[in-house]
Every structure is written in structure tokens, then in C-alpha cells.
Design a protein around this motif. Structure first.
Motif, mmCIF file in Angstrom:
data_model
loop_
_atom_site.group_PDB
_atom_site.id
_atom_site.type_symbol
_atom_site.label_atom_id
_atom_site.label_comp_id
_atom_site.label_asym_id
_atom_site.label_seq_id
_atom_site.Cartn_x
_atom_site.Cartn_y
_atom_site.Cartn_z
ATOM 1 N N ASP A 1 -7.680 -17.253 -0.494
ATOM 2 C CA ASP A 1 -7.749 -16.372 0.671
ATOM 3 C C ASP A 1 -6.815 -15.188 0.516
ATOM 4 O OD1 ASP A 1 -9.593 -18.024 1.794
ATOM 5 O OD2 ASP A 1 -8.201 -19.011 3.182
ATOM 6 N N PHE B 1 -8.289 -12.780 -2.156
ATOM 7 C CA PHE B 1 -9.436 -12.045 -1.623
ATOM 8 C C PHE B 1 -9.005 -11.042 -0.558
ATOM 9 C CE2 PHE B 1 -12.200 -15.927 -2.764
ATOM 10 C CZ PHE B 1 -12.345 -15.449 -4.060
ATOM 11 N N ARG B 2 -7.948 -11.382 0.194
ATOM 12 C CA ARG B 2 -7.464 -10.459 1.226
ATOM 13 C C ARG B 2 -6.897 -9.195 0.590
ATOM 14 N NH1 ARG B 2 -4.820 -13.910 3.685
ATOM 15 N NH2 ARG B 2 -2.658 -13.497 3.039
ATOM 16 N N LEU C 1 -7.760 -7.996 -2.410
ATOM 17 C CA LEU C 1 -8.900 -7.263 -2.971
ATOM 18 C C LEU C 1 -9.692 -6.562 -1.879
ATOM 19 C CD1 LEU C 1 -10.089 -9.879 -5.606
ATOM 20 C CD2 LEU C 1 -9.029 -7.665 -6.082
ATOM 21 N N ASP C 2 -9.866 -7.233 -0.746
ATOM 22 C CA ASP C 2 -10.629 -6.638 0.350
ATOM 23 C C ASP C 2 -9.914 -5.435 0.942
ATOM 24 O OD1 ASP C 2 -12.912 -6.839 2.369
ATOM 25 O OD2 ASP C 2 -11.153 -6.965 3.689
ATOM 26 N N SER C 3 -8.587 -5.504 1.043
ATOM 27 C CA SER C 3 -7.846 -4.384 1.628
ATOM 28 C C SER C 3 -8.008 -3.115 0.799
ATOM 29 C CB SER C 3 -6.364 -4.743 1.761
ATOM 30 O OG SER C 3 -5.760 -4.876 0.488
ATOM 31 N N GLN D 1 -10.616 -2.134 -0.568
ATOM 32 C CA GLN D 1 -11.966 -1.600 -0.384
ATOM 33 C C GLN D 1 -12.082 -0.724 0.873
ATOM 34 O OE1 GLN D 1 -14.371 -2.291 -2.650
ATOM 35 N NE2 GLN D 1 -13.073 -3.692 -3.827
ATOM 36 N N HIS D 2 -11.019 -0.636 1.646
ATOM 37 C CA HIS D 2 -11.082 0.070 2.922
ATOM 38 C C HIS D 2 -10.097 1.235 2.954
ATOM 39 C CE1 HIS D 2 -12.739 -3.953 3.832
ATOM 40 N NE2 HIS D 2 -13.485 -3.316 4.708
ATOM 41 N N TYR E 1 -7.836 1.768 -7.847
ATOM 42 C CA TYR E 1 -7.870 2.357 -6.511
ATOM 43 C C TYR E 1 -6.673 3.290 -6.363
ATOM 44 C CZ TYR E 1 -10.880 -1.702 -5.937
ATOM 45 O OH TYR E 1 -11.861 -2.646 -6.110
#
Length: 272
Positions: free
Chosen positions: A80, A83-84, A86-88, A90-91, A117
Motif C-alpha cells: 500500500d 503504491f501510494r 507511485l500514485d502520488s 501520477q497527479h 517525474y
């Protein structure tokens, strides 16, 4: 005191456009809080007005970003969390870093099957990698042109007043902070022949130094005072450096010896 447990000898300063500083600082703090909450490596400040950067023509040479930040994370410590992170990325305000230059050519170095990024075109590029053993790592990497690499090692050894922790033919790193489960590293990476460095104008490495008077005459570029305690210079490839006088009651004599015995190129005539 263990040099990997004391006050950080290096911080990374990022210069944001007016009105964006708080957002970028919160973004970085939130990203790193789940990895190394005890380390405050990044400091964001604001410039008074936006700066326009002129892109120079380098049609015959690829240019690689001068600085990157890589996070080496364990999946075993929690999917978790991984993934958190990696997800951050993307925004907004994060942006995917383009892997092609202005002529549509794919950069042939480091980008294969990797995503990077950035918060701004003049700030470091960021990436996340998985590791399966050892400690987790936050690695700040300075990229060096092929001919400048060896000189850059001696320069940063002199500034940090220590030898590189590990050194290979085209890569080395210094451990700046370490616990049983986490390490902060500054690394130098040699680029292939024919590839030049693209210094990031809004990214500055600041180092705490004890013997500023001994150090300044040995630097490869002019060192300009910007306050009573800080001086600005740059390395061989144009990456910006701030030197801050480290006030301490126990000044280490090792710093004096590093300065006296380090051998660097003669400074060029102009400060770019």
C-alpha cells in the motif's frame, strides 16, 4: 559523532515561481513522510517573478538532466505504501518527464523501461525503484559529463570532507545519513561520451562547510558571497552549489587537511 547520524551536511533547495512554493513544499513533505519523516532534505522557496529560460541549440549532443532523485523502496514493507508513492507521482503538481528531446529523439541513456517525474522543467527528475534486500535509499544523483567525472569526485569529496563511500568506474556515492533501515545518499554518475549535462536552474545543492576560507580558493569556479554565511558557486558541469558556514564549537581538523591536499583544476576566468 557518527557522520551519518549528525546534522545533515547537505540540503536541496528548490526555487518555485511566486505563489507555488507552499504547494510544492507540502507535496514533497507528504511524499517523503512515509519513507523518511526524520529527514528534511528539500527546502522550497519562491522567486519574486517567473524566469524565462532560453533553450540553446544542442543538435549534435544529447543533454541529460543534471540532477535526479531516486527512491529505492521495499515492497515487503507494505505494498500500500509503495503504491501510494507511485500514485502520488501520477497527479498534479507532478508531471511525467518526457523521454524525448525537442527533435523527437528518444534519450538512449537511463530511460529504457523507466519512468521519471518532475515538479518543474528546471527541477530534478524523480523515479521510484523496488529493492529486495538492504536498506531503503533516497539517492540524489548529480550527472557529470564524461570528461568532468573524475574532477567532480574530487570536488565533492573536498566539499564533504570525506571520501566516497563506494566508487566504481562511472558511479560513486556518499552516505550522508543512515539508520538500520534507511540511507540518504549523494551520488555522482558519469554520462557516456558525447552527452552533455543540462543543469537545472531552480535546483541548488547546499552544503555545510567548516573551513570556507580554505575551500574557496580551490573551487573550480568563482565563489560569490550572497550573505554573511553563504557563498554561491557551481561544479564543472554548471550545477549550482551553495556553501554555508557551519558554526560548530568543535571544528574538525580533517576539513583543513582535505582542503590543503585536494587537487583540482584551476578556476576558469568567467562565472557562467
Amino acid at each position: 559523532m557518527d557522520e551519518t547520524q549528525g546534522p545533515l551536511a547537505m540540503t536541496v533547495h528548490l526555487l518555485a515561481n511566486s505563489g507555488h512554493g507552499s504547494l510544492l513544499q507540502r507535496t514533497l513533505d507528504q511524499l517523503l513522510d512515509c519513507i523518511c519523516p526524520e529527514v528534511r532534505l528539500f527546502q522550497v522557496s519562491e522567486r519574486a517573478s517567473p524566469v524565462k529560460y532560453c533553450e540553446k541549440s544542442h543538435s549534435k549532443r544529447y543533454r541529460f538532466p543534471g540532477m535526479s532523485v531516486l527512491l529505492f523502496l521495499h515492497r515487503s514493507l507494505g505494498e500500500d505504501r509503495l503504491f501510494r508513492v507511485l500514485d502520488s507521482l501520477q497527479h498534479s503538481p507532478w508531471q511525467c518527464y518526457p523521454t524525448q528531446d525537442t527533435w523527437g529523439r528518444l534519450c538512449p541513456y537511463l530511460f529504457a523501461n523507466q519512468e521519471f517525474y518532475s515538479l518543474d522543467s528546471q527541477m530534478p527528475i524523480w523515479g521510484v525503484r523496488q529493492v529486495h534486500c538492504g536498506s531503503e535509499i533516497l539517492r540524489v544523483t548529480i550527472y557529470c559529463s564524461f570528461d568532468n567525472y573524475e574532477d567532480a569526485i574530487r570536488l565533492y569529496e573536498m566539499i564533504l570532507q570525506r571520501e566516497a563511500t563506494l566508487q566504481k568506474n562511472n558511479f560513486c556515492f556518499f552516505v550522508l545519513y543512515a539508520t538500520k533501515s534507511f540511507a540518504l545518499q549523494l551520488s555522482l554518475k558519469q554520462l557516456p561520451p558525447g552527452m552533455s549535462v543540462d543543469p537545472k536552474e531552480s535546483s541548488v545543492l547546499q552544503f555545510k562547510v567548516r573551513e570556507i576560507g580554505q575551500l574557496v580558493p580551490l573551487l573550480p569556479n568563482p565563489c560569490i558571497p550572497i550573505s554573511s554565511t553563504r557563498w554561491q558557486t557551481q561544479d564543472y558541469d554548471g550545477n549550482k552549489i551553495l556553501l554555508q558556514r557551519w558554526e560548530s564549537s568543535s571544528v574538525a581538523q580533517a576539513g583543513v587537511q582535505w582542503c590543503r591536499h585536494s587537487s583540482l583544476r584551476s578556476p576558469p576566468s568567467g562565472f557562467k
